[in-house]
Design an enzyme around this catalytic site. Structure first.
Site, short mmCIF file in Angstrom:
data_model
loop_
_atom_site.label_atom_id
_atom_site.label_comp_id
_atom_site.label_asym_id
_atom_site.label_seq_id
_atom_site.Cartn_x
_atom_site.Cartn_y
_atom_site.Cartn_z
CD GLU A 92 -2.54 1.28 2.69
OE1 GLU A 92 -3.50 2.07 2.77
OE2 GLU A 92 -2.20 0.51 3.61
CE LYS B 24 -7.12 1.49 3.52
NZ LYS B 24 -5.89 1.92 4.24
CB CYS C 65 -4.40 -1.70 4.47
SG CYS C 65 -3.57 -1.88 6.07
#
Length: 334
Positions: free
Chosen positions: A70, A137, A174
Site C-alpha cells: 500500500e 480503498k 489494508c
C-alpha cells in the site's frame, strides 16, 4: 523447464525492453514476487525508480505477478503531502511504470487524484504495458493511530477483474480486509487470487502471539480464514521501514485455498521474495469443499436491503423493542 530459480538483486541500469509474453490459459503454476519494500516518504521519483528495478528483478526471477505494498510509490504517513504526490490515471509516470510490465502482471499502490480533484488511496493492476484495473480503498480507518478520512476520499466499488494470468484477481487495500464483505464480494465476483496490499504498522508489542507481534497475529488469522472460506489464494504484501513515528513490520504472506500458509516473508526485512503456487489448487478445493457455490447472495442482498431501510428509519425494525422510534433499537422514554 519452468522458470529459473528465484534470486534477489537489483536489475541492470539499462534493461533491454522485454517482449510481450503470451497470456496464460487455464490453471497452471504461477511464480509470485512480493516486493516487501521501505518506500521513501513523499519521494515519488525515488520510489518509482525502485519499483522499476524490482519489476525487472521479478521478471529475471521468472515471476508472473509482482506485488507492491500500500502506497509503495509514496510512503504512508503523507498527511498534507498527499496532494503533492498524487497522480491522475493518465500521468506519464504511471504510464512508464505500466510500460515496464510487458510479459507480466504487477500490482502497485499510489495516491490517485480524480478528475474532480478528490484523492484516493489506490491500487492498480498493470499488465502487458497497460493499466488494467484500479481499486480505490473503500474502508478508511479513523481509529487509534489512523486518520485516513481526513485526507482521502472513500472508494465506492469492489470488483474482481480478469487477468493475463488466466484467473480472476481481486484487489483490496489494508483496512478493506478488516471488513468481511470485501473478500466475499471479490470471490463471488470471480476472484481466484485475492491480493491485499498493506501498510500495517506494528502494534501490541507487549502481547504474546505466535509470531510475537499482535498485529501480525491478527492479520494471519484473517488471511487464513478468508482463504479457506472463499477457497482462494490470498496474497498479502506489507511494507517495512519507518515513516516518522510509525514502524512497519512486513511479514508478507501467501495463503493457499485450504487456509494453509504457502510462504511467509521475514518480518522487518526489505527484499523481493518469490513463491510458486499451483493455481489448480483452487479448482481442487472448490470441488471438494464447495463453500462458494453454496453461498446465497440473493438472500444476503435482500437482508442487507432490509437492514439499510431499518437503519435509515424507512422501515420498521423487526428486531427492535416494542415502542421504539424509527432508527432506534430501544424504546425512548417520553
Amino acid at each position: 523447464a519452468g522458470p529459473p530459480p528465484a534470486r534477489r538483486g537489483r536489475a541492470p541500469d539499462a534493461p533491454r525492453p522485454p517482449a510481450v509474453g503470451p497470456r496464460r490459459t487455464g490453471v497452471q503454476p504461477l511464480r509470485i514476487a512480493l516486493a516487501q519494500v521501505a518506500p521513501r516518504l513523499g519521494d515519488l521519483e525515488a520510489n518509482l525508480a525502485r519499483h522499476l528495478e524490482l519489476i525487472e528483478e521479478g521478471r529475471d526471477a521468472g515471476a508472473g505477478l509482482v506485488v507492491f505494498p500500500e502506497l509503495g510509490l509514496t510512503g504512508y504517513l503523507l498527511q498534507d503531502l498527499a496532494s503533492e504526490v498524487a497522480m491522475r490515471l493518465d500521468d506519464p509516470r504511471l504510464a512508464s511504470l505500466a510500460g515496464a510490465t510487458r510479459g507480466l502482471s504487477a500490482v502497485v499502490s499510489f495516491v490517485e487524484e480524480s478528475a474532480d480533484h478528490r484523492l484516493f488511496i489506490a491500487a492498480a493492476l498493470l499488465e502487458d504495458g497497460e493499466l488494467r484495473h484500479v481499486h480505490r480503498k473503500v474502508h478508511l480507518p479513523t481509529y487509534g493511530m489512523f486518520d485516513e478520512r481526513r485526507f482521502f476520499a472513500q472508494g465506492a466499488m469492489i470488483r474482481a477483474v480478469p487477468s493475463r494470468l488466466g484467473v480472476g484477481l481481486g484487489l483490496a487495500i489494508c483496512e478493506d480486509f478488516w471488513h468481511l464483505s470485501t473478500p466475499q464480494l471479490l470471490a463471488l465476483d470471480g476472484a481466484q487470487i485475492l491480493v491485499n496490499v498493506s501498510s500495517s504498522p506494528g502494534r501490541d508489542l507487549a502481547r504474546t502471539h505466535e509470531v510475537g507481534l499482535g498485529t501480525a497475529g491478527s492479520w494471519r488469522g484473517l488471511m487464513r480464514t478468508y482463504a479457506q472460506l472463499t477457497t482462494t489464494f490470498v496474497v498479502f504484501c506489507n511494507r517495512v521501514g519507518v515513516d516518522e513515528s510509525l514502524s512497519f513490520w512486513g511479514g508478507s504472506e501467501v495463503i493457499g485455498p485450504t487456509g494453509a500458509q504457502v510462504f511467509g516473508a521475514p518480518m522487518f526485512d526489505e527484499g523481493l521474495f518469490t513463491v510458486d503456487v499451483d493455481l489448480a489448487d483452487v479448482r481442487r478445493e472448490r470441488i471438494s469443499l464447495p463453500l462458494l457455490r453454496d453461498e446465497r447472495p440473493e438472500l444476503v442482498a435482500r437482508e442487507f436491503r432490509r437492514l439499510v431501510a431499518e437503519r435509515a428509519g424507512l422501515a420498521a425494525d423487526e428486531t427492535a423493542e416494542v415502542g421504539s422510534t424509527p432508527g432506534f433499537d430501544v424504546a425512548v422514554d417520553p
